[in-house]
Scaffold this motif. Structure first.
Motif, short mmCIF file in Angstrom:
data_model
loop_
_atom_site.label_atom_id
_atom_site.label_comp_id
_atom_site.label_asym_id
_atom_site.label_seq_id
_atom_site.Cartn_x
_atom_site.Cartn_y
_atom_site.Cartn_z
N GLY A 46 41.46 37.77 36.63
CA GLY A 46 41.00 38.12 35.37
C GLY A 46 41.24 39.84 35.79
O GLY A 46 41.84 39.79 34.80
N GLN A 47 41.02 39.80 36.84
CA GLN A 47 40.63 41.06 36.89
C GLN A 47 42.21 41.82 36.76
O GLN A 47 42.69 43.33 36.81
N SER A 48 42.79 41.65 38.13
CA SER A 48 44.32 41.75 38.12
C SER A 48 45.11 41.95 36.91
O SER A 48 45.88 42.87 36.47
N VAL A 49 45.00 40.37 35.97
CA VAL A 49 45.89 40.54 34.45
C VAL A 49 45.04 42.28 33.82
O VAL A 49 45.58 42.66 33.11
N ALA A 50 43.39 42.15 33.88
CA ALA A 50 43.38 43.55 33.60
C ALA A 50 43.92 44.82 34.00
O ALA A 50 44.37 45.57 32.91
N HIS A 92 57.87 40.37 33.72
CA HIS A 92 57.31 40.20 34.75
C HIS A 92 56.20 40.26 35.56
O HIS A 92 55.81 38.75 36.04
N TYR A 93 55.39 40.64 34.96
CA TYR A 93 54.00 40.44 36.11
C TYR A 93 53.11 39.49 34.95
O TYR A 93 52.60 38.66 35.66
N GLY A 94 53.21 39.06 33.75
CA GLY A 94 52.89 38.28 33.12
C GLY A 94 53.57 36.34 33.80
O GLY A 94 52.62 36.23 34.11
N SER A 149 55.22 50.91 39.76
CA SER A 149 55.49 49.99 41.28
C SER A 149 53.96 50.02 41.91
O SER A 149 53.32 49.57 42.08
N ASN A 150 53.34 51.11 41.01
CA ASN A 150 51.42 50.76 41.12
C ASN A 150 51.03 49.46 41.14
O ASN A 150 50.39 48.89 42.07
N PRO A 151 51.03 48.61 40.07
CA PRO A 151 50.42 47.31 40.53
C PRO A 151 50.79 46.73 41.41
O PRO A 151 49.96 45.72 41.88
N TYR A 152 51.56 46.35 41.97
CA TYR A 152 52.51 45.14 43.13
C TYR A 152 51.41 45.59 43.76
O TYR A 152 51.59 44.94 44.51
N TYR A 153 51.83 47.01 44.79
CA TYR A 153 51.01 47.46 45.68
C TYR A 153 49.54 47.85 45.64
O TYR A 153 49.07 47.14 46.77
N ARG A 154 48.96 47.68 44.25
CA ARG A 154 47.16 47.35 44.32
C ARG A 154 47.27 45.59 44.41
O ARG A 154 46.47 45.71 44.98
N ILE A 155 47.85 44.87 44.15
CA ILE A 155 46.94 43.92 43.63
C ILE A 155 48.11 42.74 45.35
O ILE A 155 47.39 41.41 45.12
N LEU A 156 48.50 42.89 45.83
CA LEU A 156 49.47 42.08 47.34
C LEU A 156 48.07 42.10 47.99
O LEU A 156 47.84 41.11 48.75
#
Length: 199
Positions: A46-50, A92-94, A149-156
């Motif tokens: 859920g935090q990743s979705v936020a 894509h993120y969803g 780009s930031n969301p992906y390297y933050r959540i990986l």
């Protein structure tokens, strides 16, 4: 010549401390409410979705604090382009998180209904942190967005830990602390890279 920020500079970042506080809230909830591993994993999902939702604002805001300062016609065109990019990001993120949720349901199951309220609180704290961080670093420090780009390297790194979460089933506090450390480290790295790009 602008050097990378020194250690003392990120010590002055209030959003770093809000991130630490948000992680501490999650850890305290997990320990005091005696969450099981499935609950913790769903909180982090859920935090990743936020975080992704806040990134939508970042994409709409554009690549600089002066994105919409070039006349109304140019601003309309830029907003339309940013809105299209936001929709693509959402799809894509969803989709990524929909698939990930399906995997979690198969292997971890859903959390019990009694944990819905604290889970929502834990996710909401992170949403407020990321929203405040966006406002502070965007207009307070004039950083470049890099929202795509930031969301992906933050959540990986987080998802890496979630995949191997069963290893920590008997050491939940260790899992929570490691994940919090990775979250803080990626926050510092993200904003260092943004300042370097903008320099």
């Amino acid at each position: 010549m602008n050097a990378l920020p020194s250690a003392s500079r990120w010590y002055q970042d209030p959003t770093l401390f809000s991130l630490v506080s948000a992680n501490l809230v999650t850890i305290l909830l997990a320990l005091t409410r005696q969450w099981d591993l499935a609950t913790v994993v769903w909180v982090y999902w859920g935090q990743s979705v936020a975080y992704g939702l806040v990134c939508c604002f970042r994409i709409l805001a554009g690549d600089s604090s002066k994105e919409y300062a070039h006349g109304w016609l140019d601003s309309v065109a830029r907003f339309a382009a940013n809105a299209a990019s936001t929709m693509f990001f959402l799809l894509h993120y969803g989709a990524f998180h929909f698939i990930y949720a399906d995997v979690l349901m198969r292997f971890q199951g859903l959390p019990s209904s009694s944990t819905y309220e604290p889970i929502a609180f834990g996710v909401g704290v992170f949403f407020l942190h990321h929203l405040g961080s966006f406002v502070f670093h965007r207009w307070g420090k004039r950083e470049t967005s890099q929202a795509f780009s930031n969301p992906y390297y933050r959540i990986l790194p987080m998802h890496f830990f979630l995949v191997f979460a069963p290893v920590f089933r008997q050491a939940l506090l260790g899992f929570l602390l490691i994940r919090a450390g990775v979250d803080v480290a990626t926050h510092v790295l993200e904003h260092r890279l943004q300042r370097k790009t903008h320099a």
